[in-house]
Design an enzyme around this catalytic site. Structure first.
Site, PDB file in Angstrom:
ATOM      1  N   TYR A 134       0.836  -1.193   0.000  1.00 56.93           N
ATOM      2  CA  TYR A 134       0.000   0.000   0.000  1.00 56.93           C
ATOM      3  C   TYR A 134       0.875   1.249   0.000  1.00 56.93           C
ATOM      4  CZ  TYR A 134      -3.557  -3.378   1.562  1.00 56.93           C
ATOM      5  OH  TYR A 134      -4.390  -4.455   1.691  1.00 56.93           O
ATOM      6  N   HIS A 183       0.509 -12.040   0.990  1.00 57.40           N
ATOM      7  CA  HIS A 183      -0.519 -11.213   0.335  1.00 57.40           C
ATOM      8  C   HIS A 183      -1.146 -11.918  -0.858  1.00 57.40           C
ATOM      9  CE1 HIS A 183      -1.568  -6.662  -0.188  1.00 57.40           C
ATOM     10  NE2 HIS A 183      -2.610  -7.424  -0.411  1.00 57.40           N
ATOM     11  N   SER A 208     -12.605  -5.507   1.722  1.00 60.18           N
ATOM     12  CA  SER A 208     -13.640  -4.908   0.875  1.00 60.18           C
ATOM     13  C   SER A 208     -15.034  -5.391   1.271  1.00 60.18           C
ATOM     14  CB  SER A 208     -13.373  -5.209  -0.605  1.00 60.18           C
ATOM     15  OG  SER A 208     -12.188  -4.612  -1.045  1.00 60.18           O
ATOM     16  N   LEU A 211     -17.483  -3.766   2.105  1.00 64.14           N
ATOM     17  CA  LEU A 211     -18.505  -2.845   1.598  1.00 64.14           C
ATOM     18  C   LEU A 211     -18.424  -2.711   0.081  1.00 64.14           C
ATOM     19  CD1 LEU A 211     -18.274  -0.053   4.324  1.00 64.14           C
ATOM     20  CD2 LEU A 211     -19.812  -2.019   4.230  1.00 64.14           C
ATOM     21  N   GLY A 212     -17.811  -3.701  -0.578  1.00 63.62           N
ATOM     22  CA  GLY A 212     -17.710  -3.636  -2.031  1.00 63.62           C
ATOM     23  C   GLY A 212     -16.926  -2.428  -2.496  1.00 63.62           C
ATOM     24  N   GLY A 261     -16.745   0.319  -1.052  1.00 62.40           N
ATOM     25  CA  GLY A 261     -17.575   1.497  -0.820  1.00 62.40           C
ATOM     26  C   GLY A 261     -18.909   1.488  -1.530  1.00 62.40           C
TER      27      GLY A 261
END
Length: 330
Positions: free
Chosen positions: A59, A126, A205, A207-208, A210
């Site tokens: 990241y 990862h 993820s 919440l997809g 966002g």
């Protein structure tokens, strides 16, 4: 805050913090982020009793670990810090996957320095490296546990047989993979493989990216450099069909007087006590809202409604473009 237990008796808050959206510039941008607000968000999460924070070498790359490390300085006690390795770099450019024990060690050392901690609580691979056996990778990670540099091991986006093979080498505390109302593929064989081996499940993820929160209705709602413009499910072709899922979530949310995000997270929490979602945050307001999901109880009727609106395989479009899909379920 309520707490749950992942594999190997790793106790964490029922809602964790995905730090990836706090990346201000670099390879993965989810709209604009501010380092000061991100730091305040981390501090506010700690004040709410959240102890589970997720980052990764990739990241930024590197910058997200440094941000989290600075934010938790003087607040480390009681926190569970998770990070990930598994890629090879040329400077700041990712040039491939690398699951070698040598890379695990080098990445671990770098993460420890950037995070400013003595031990990584949960160290994930990862992405699985198809050119290095999982036995070799996990064996190398296990050496870091023996040396006290890592407390627990995890995998991310591994397939069911890889999970089983890994668990024979060393106990695996958690698998992190995408899981949400609109991404349920893990329910078929991956989640059962985790449960066979006492491995907790950490949905990223949830919440997809966002979408399930309801604030995105078209690509015009995303900045020009937003990574989600590359997401097939956000495309002009797929978004209209997927908005029906958001509308179903909104209907349940209105009945309970809560937010879409709280319903989407509560749905995940209802799938098992071994599930701990890590929604991504960069602002206090969204973090505080999502933290409230731990207290939302959905009825059987609610769960039936959501399952009908988003059955497994019912979402329009794949969750990644072709290159990303080649790196999952290995």
């Amino acid at each position: 805050m309520k707490y749950r237990t992942l594999g190997q008796d790793l106790k964490v808050s029922a809602i964790g913090v995905g730090c990836m959206p706090m990346v201000r510039e670099g390879n993965i941008i989810y709209g604009s982020a501010d380092d000061d607000e991100s730091t305040r968000t981390i501090h506010a999460a700690i004040d709410l009793g959240i102890n589970f924070f997720d980052t990764a070498q990739i990241y930024g790359p590197f910058a997200n670990e440094s941000l989290l490390g600075t934010a938790i300085r003087g607040k480390r006690d009681g926190l569970v810090i998770a990070t990930k390795f598994g890629f090879r770099f040329s400077g700041n450019d990712i040039i491939g996957v690398d699951g070698s024990p040598a890379n695990a060690r080098e990445a671990c050392e770098g993460s420890l320095k950037r995070l400013g901690i003595d031990t990584i609580d949960l160290f994930y691979q990862h992405r699985v490296d198809p050119n290095v056996s999982i036995e070799e990778t996990v064996g190398g990670m296990a050496e870091l546990v023996k040396e006290g540099k890592v407390r627990h091991l995890g995998l991310s986006e591994a397939g069911p047989e890889t999970i089983r093979r890994a668990a024979k080498v060393h106990p695996i505390a958690a698998l992190q993979s995408e899981y949400s109302i609109w991404e349920r593929d893990v329910e078929g064989d991956i989640l059962p493989a985790c449960r066979e081996n006492g491995i907790g499940f950490v949905p990223y993820s949830p919440l997809g990216r966002g979408f399930l929160a309801g604030g995105i209705r078209s690509l015009d709602d995303l900045a020009a450099d937003d990574w989600r413009r590359n997401d097939p499910r956000y495309s002009a072709e797929n978004m209209p069909a997927n908005l029906a899922i958001v509308d179903a979530v909104a209907g349940v949310a209105q009945q309970h007087g809560v937010s879409n995000a709280q319903v989407a997270l509560a749905w995940l929490l209802a799938q098992g006590e071994d599930i701990v979602p890590i929604p991504g945050f960069k602002r206090r307001t969204t973090m505080i809202d999502s933290a409230g999901a731990a207290d939302v109880v959905l009825s059987i009727d609610d769960l039936t409604t959501l399952d009908a609106a988003a059955p497994r395989g019912g979402t329009s479009g794949p969750r990644y473009a072709e290159r990303g899909m080649r790196m999952v379920r290995l």
